[in-house]
Write a protein that holds these residues in place. Sequence first.
Motif, PDB file in Angstrom:
ATOM      1  N   SER A  59       0.852  -1.187   0.000  1.00 60.30           N
ATOM      2  CA  SER A  59       0.000   0.000   0.000  1.00 60.30           C
ATOM      3  C   SER A  59       0.886   1.235   0.000  1.00 60.30           C
ATOM      4  CB  SER A  59      -0.921   0.018   1.226  1.00 60.30           C
ATOM      5  OG  SER A  59      -0.159   0.185   2.410  1.00 60.30           O
ATOM      6  N   VAL A  60       0.298   2.377  -0.336  1.00 60.59           N
ATOM      7  CA  VAL A  60       1.072   3.625  -0.327  1.00 60.59           C
ATOM      8  C   VAL A  60       1.482   4.003   1.092  1.00 60.59           C
ATOM      9  CG1 VAL A  60       1.039   6.081  -0.913  1.00 60.59           C
ATOM     10  CG2 VAL A  60       0.046   4.413  -2.484  1.00 60.59           C
ATOM     11  N   PRO A  61       0.603   3.892   2.101  1.00 62.60           N
ATOM     12  CA  PRO A  61       1.051   4.175   3.474  1.00 62.60           C
ATOM     13  C   PRO A  61       2.197   3.264   3.911  1.00 62.60           C
ATOM     14  CG  PRO A  61      -1.335   4.228   3.382  1.00 62.60           C
ATOM     15  CD  PRO A  61      -0.873   3.702   2.058  1.00 62.60           C
ATOM     16  N   ALA A  62       2.168   1.986   3.513  1.00 64.78           N
ATOM     17  CA  ALA A  62       3.257   1.079   3.866  1.00 64.78           C
ATOM     18  C   ALA A  62       4.553   1.517   3.195  1.00 64.78           C
ATOM     19  CB  ALA A  62       2.906  -0.352   3.459  1.00 64.78           C
ATOM     20  N   ALA A  63       4.453   1.973   1.957  1.00 68.39           N
ATOM     21  CA  ALA A  63       5.640   2.463   1.253  1.00 68.39           C
ATOM     22  C   ALA A  63       6.181   3.714   1.932  1.00 68.39           C
ATOM     23  CB  ALA A  63       5.290   2.767  -0.202  1.00 68.39           C
ATOM     24  N   ALA A  64       5.290   4.604   2.370  1.00 66.85           N
ATOM     25  CA  ALA A  64       5.722   5.825   3.053  1.00 66.85           C
ATOM     26  C   ALA A  64       6.444   5.491   4.354  1.00 66.85           C
ATOM     27  CB  ALA A  64       4.517   6.728   3.322  1.00 66.85           C
ATOM     28  N   ARG A  65       5.921   4.519   5.103  1.00 69.45           N
ATOM     29  CA  ARG A  65       6.581   4.123   6.347  1.00 69.45           C
ATOM     30  C   ARG A  65       7.964   3.536   6.070  1.00 69.45           C
ATOM     31  NH1 ARG A  65       1.289   2.303   7.458  1.00 69.45           N
ATOM     32  NH2 ARG A  65       1.863   0.163   6.876  1.00 69.45           N
ATOM     33  N   ALA A  66       8.059   2.742   5.020  1.00 68.61           N
ATOM     34  CA  ALA A  66       9.348   2.138   4.678  1.00 68.61           C
ATOM     35  C   ALA A  66      10.354   3.209   4.258  1.00 68.61           C
ATOM     36  CB  ALA A  66       9.164   1.111   3.566  1.00 68.61           C
ATOM     37  N   LEU A  67       9.925   4.124   3.417  1.00 67.41           N
ATOM     38  CA  LEU A  67      10.817   5.171   2.935  1.00 67.41           C
ATOM     39  C   LEU A  67      11.280   6.085   4.065  1.00 67.41           C
ATOM     40  CD1 LEU A  67       8.893   6.074  -0.330  1.00 67.41           C
ATOM     41  CD2 LEU A  67      11.221   5.154  -0.245  1.00 67.41           C
ATOM     42  N   ALA A  68      10.365   6.388   4.998  1.00 70.94           N
ATOM     43  CA  ALA A  68      10.717   7.275   6.109  1.00 70.94           C
ATOM     44  C   ALA A  68      11.783   6.664   7.005  1.00 70.94           C
ATOM     45  CB  ALA A  68       9.470   7.611   6.924  1.00 70.94           C
ATOM     46  N   GLY A  69      11.859   5.333   7.028  1.00 72.42           N
ATOM     47  CA  GLY A  69      12.840   4.659   7.873  1.00 72.42           C
ATOM     48  C   GLY A  69      14.153   4.370   7.178  1.00 72.42           C
ATOM     49  N   MET A  70      14.281   4.784   5.920  1.00 76.42           N
ATOM     50  CA  MET A  70      15.504   4.547   5.145  1.00 76.42           C
ATOM     51  C   MET A  70      16.244   5.856   4.922  1.00 76.42           C
ATOM     52  SD  MET A  70      13.865   1.956   2.294  1.00 76.42           S
ATOM     53  CE  MET A  70      13.211   0.342   2.728  1.00 76.42           C
ATOM     54  N   LYS A  71      17.551   5.805   4.862  1.00 78.43           N
ATOM     55  CA  LYS A  71      18.368   7.010   4.723  1.00 78.43           C
ATOM     56  C   LYS A  71      18.573   7.428   3.268  1.00 78.43           C
ATOM     57  CE  LYS A  71      21.019   6.485   9.010  1.00 78.43           C
ATOM     58  NZ  LYS A  71      22.380   6.368   9.597  1.00 78.43           N
TER      59      LYS A  71
END
Length: 323
Positions: A11-23
Motif C-alpha cells: 500500500s502507499v502508506p506502507a511504502a511511506a513508512r518504509a521510505l521514512a525509515g531509510m536514509k
Amino acid sequence: MKNFAYYTAESVPAAARALAGMKNAVAKGGGTDLLALLKDRVLEPDEVVSLKGAKIDAKVAGVIAATTTLAELAADPWIKKHAPAVHVAADEAATPQIRNVATVGGNLCQSTRCWYYRNKNFACSKRGDDACAALTARSQHRYHAVFPHVACASAHASNLAPALIAVAATVHCVHPDGDRALDAGLLYQDPAKGRVQDTILRPGELIERITVPDSPLARRSTYVEFRERESFDFSAVSVAAAVHIDGGKVIDARIVLGAVAPKPLRATAAEQALVGQPLNAATIEKAAAAAFADARPLSDNKYKVVIGRRLVMRALAGLKEMR
C-alpha cells in the motif's frame, strides 16, 4: 548503475513508512523516469520501494489513484467529460508504450529533463553547485525556462501538472507523521541550491490520490502543447486553461503554463485580464500578451514566448466554443 535493495509495498502508506525509515531510498511508480536517472547515476539510492503492487481504493468518480497509468486516466469517461484538460494531457503524453506504464504520481513528481542536471560533468545548483550551467555563456538552452529562476533555468517537464492545477484538483499525500491534502498548485516550490526535487513532499511522503472537482471551471477546460516531434517528444511549451462563464462574462479563470519555468506557472495576470470580461477575440489577445509579459527568454529559446502566446490564444478560443 549502483546496486540497490528492492522492496515491493502492499500500500502507499506502507511504502511511506518504509521510505521514512531509510536514509537513501527512492519510490518507484512505473519507473520510466527513474530508470534513466539510475543509469546516468544522477540518483544512487541504497533502496528502491516499488508501488506497483500498492492497493489504493479509488473507485469514486473524480478520484484518481496515484498508481493509475496515464493510459488508464486518458480512458476514464468521467475525466473526459468533467475535466477535459486532464483527459487531453494524459492522452497526449509521451508515447503509447510509456502511457501504458507511467503513473500519475510519477508524472507529477518526475525530475527535470535539464541535461545539465542529468550530467555530472556540468555545474547544477539543484545538485548543490554554486552555478547553473544553463545560465552560463555558450550554454545550450533551447528547451529551458523562459521564466528562469535566479539560480536555475530548468523547465518543468510534467504535462499533467498544469492540467490538474487548471481544474483546481486536490492532491492527497500520506506520511507516517500525518496525511495532508493541498491544491495541486501548492505541490511545487521554487528551486533551491542542493534540492533536486521540485515538490514540497517531505522525505517518505507520497502522493496517494488526486481528486478532481465536478465544477463549471473544470468542465470548461482544455490543454494544448507544442512538441518538435509529435510522436514522442516532451512538450516545449504547454498551456492548460479553464474558465467559468456566467451571464456572458468570465467569472473565474485559470491559465497554467508548462515547460517554461522551473515549476508549473499560473499566469495570474492573464487570468485577471479575463475575469469580468466576455471571452472574445480582444480579451483573448490581451490575456495571451499578459501571460508572457514577464518572460525573460535566453538566447536560444525566444521561440517559446511566441509559441506560448499562440497556445494561450488557441486554448482560450477553444474554450469560447465549448458548451
